[in-house]
Design an enzyme around this catalytic site. Structure first.
Site, PDB file in Angstrom:
ATOM      1  N   THR A 128     -57.869 -66.361   4.685  1.00  0.00           N
ATOM      2  CA  THR A 128     -58.730 -65.898   3.595  1.00  0.00           C
ATOM      3  C   THR A 128     -58.007 -65.942   2.253  1.00  0.00           C
ATOM      4  O   THR A 128     -56.787 -65.742   2.193  1.00  0.00           O
ATOM      5  CB  THR A 128     -59.170 -64.444   3.867  1.00  0.00           C
TER       6      THR A 128
ATOM      7  N   TYR B 178     -57.264 -55.847   5.261  1.00  0.00           N
ATOM      8  CA  TYR B 178     -57.872 -57.092   5.745  1.00  0.00           C
ATOM      9  C   TYR B 178     -57.006 -58.297   5.361  1.00  0.00           C
ATOM     10  O   TYR B 178     -56.609 -59.101   6.221  1.00  0.00           O
ATOM     11  CB  TYR B 178     -59.288 -57.241   5.162  1.00  0.00           C
TER      12      TYR B 178
END
Ligand code: UDP
Length: 328
Positions: free
Chosen positions: A118, A142
């Site tokens: 990501t 995350y």
């Protein structure tokens, strides 16, 4: 028929689109998904489906013993604010489970691994567009959980017979233009998903999280990429590894930024309706601008995006939401 591919999280948004394209390219695909967030009906019928958890080592050993040529690993938790509230759950689901999966791959001699990373690994990027060699300073559990996996991959690939591609996704959106699948997660927090929920009458307005950012119209700028182009990047990554390519960490975006207001305007144009959008305070953890420097992936894979138009992205997202609700 080409080789057998294991797709974890193949019932999810990006995993299911990629599974379709792998099948279209002639691969045999086994989908492993615990259906915690994925939807059974989004898995293409030609794939073999195993309902189970990536954390289940006995199951993994079983699946991989059958001779799997590559693992595409999509399964994971993806909601940034939730990761702030439940960091240890994120490190378990994203980092620990991937550690187990990598161990199982090395034990079984799986040669290729493709990982859903990501742009959140960059945190608040100093320079936009952001290059792959920019500092990685994630600002959420995350992002950290995904970065830790990138490190495990790097080190495992140096020590074992494993080559990998980690794709750092920017803002994935849109849906299959043929209407077979799209974003179906419950409790989505993403801009385009929430905006189409307003247009389909599921919420009465949209909050614009901050209109005083140092950007042209004051709202946050992101690099939105169509899910079908992203799925295509995975198939190309697989072809690249099978042809002997070296391990890579690559941005996956278009290199073009759109603001929150531009996204809203595009949706208003394609739907011919107004969205009640209200300025609201900034959302914790958001950065002003995140856009990919995206030339490496094009050069290495010959990747040519086909759905770059923002209206195409939001139109397919809206069509899918209407279809999902039976309004289509
Ligand atoms: N955003 C917004 N309202 C919303 C959801 C998101 O204004 O209801 C903004 C958010 O602040 C960011 C952009 O839209 O500037 C993209 O956010 P999203 O959650 O879709 O993806 P992120 O970039 O956080 O991964």
């Amino acid at each position: 028929m080409r080789g057998r591919i294991l797709v974890t999280g193949g019932a999810g948004y990006i995993g299911s689109h990629t599974t379709q394209q792998l099948l279209d390219a002639g691969y045999a695909v086994v989908v492993l998904d615990n259906l915690s967030n994925g939807v059974r009906g989004m898995i293409p019928g030609e794939a073999t489906f195993i309902q189970g958890d990536v954390g289940d080592r006995a199951l993994l050993a079983d699946v991989l013993a059958d001779g799997v040529e590559a693992v595409l690993h999509f399964a994971g938790s993806i909601v940034v604010p939730e990761s702030v509230a439940q960091p240890l759950a994120y490190y378990r689901n994203n980092t620990l489970n991937t550690h187990g999966l990598l161990e199982a791959c090395v034990e079984a001699g799986v040669p290729h691994f493709i990982f859903s990373s990501t742009a959140a690994v960059y945190g608040d990027a100093r320079q936009v567009p952001v290059r792959e060699d920019a500092a990685t300073v994630p600002i959420s559990p995350y992002g950290a959980s995904k970065l830790m996996t990138e490190w495990m991959l790097r080190d495992a690939a140096a020590a074992h017979e494993l080559r990998y591609v980690a794709l750092r996704y920017f803002n994935v959106a849109g849906a299959d233009p043929l209407g077979r699948r799209g974003q179906s997660s419950k409790n989505a927090t993403h801009l385009i998903k929430l905006a189409v929920e307003v247009l389909t009458g599921q919420r009465d307005h949209l909050d614009i999280f901050g209109d005083d950012y140092p950007t042209p119209d004051g709202t946050g700028v992101r690099d939105y990429i169509h899910v079908v182009d992203l799925a295509d990047a995975h198939v190309r990554a697989l072809d690249y590894l099978r042809a002997g390519g070296d391990s890579q960490v690559l941005n996956c975006g278009y290199g073009k930024g759109s603001s929150v207001r531009q996204v809203i305007a595009a949706l208003e144009r394609v739907s011919n309706r107004k969205i009640d959008a209200r300025a609201a305070p900034r959302r914790a953890g958001d950065v002003a601008e995140l856009v990919a420097e995206a030339s490496r992936i094009r050069r290495l894979f010959g990747w040519q995006p086909r759905h770059e138009d923002l209206e195409m992205i939001v139109r397919t997202a809206l069509d899918w939401e209407r279809k999902r609700l039976g309004q289509g």
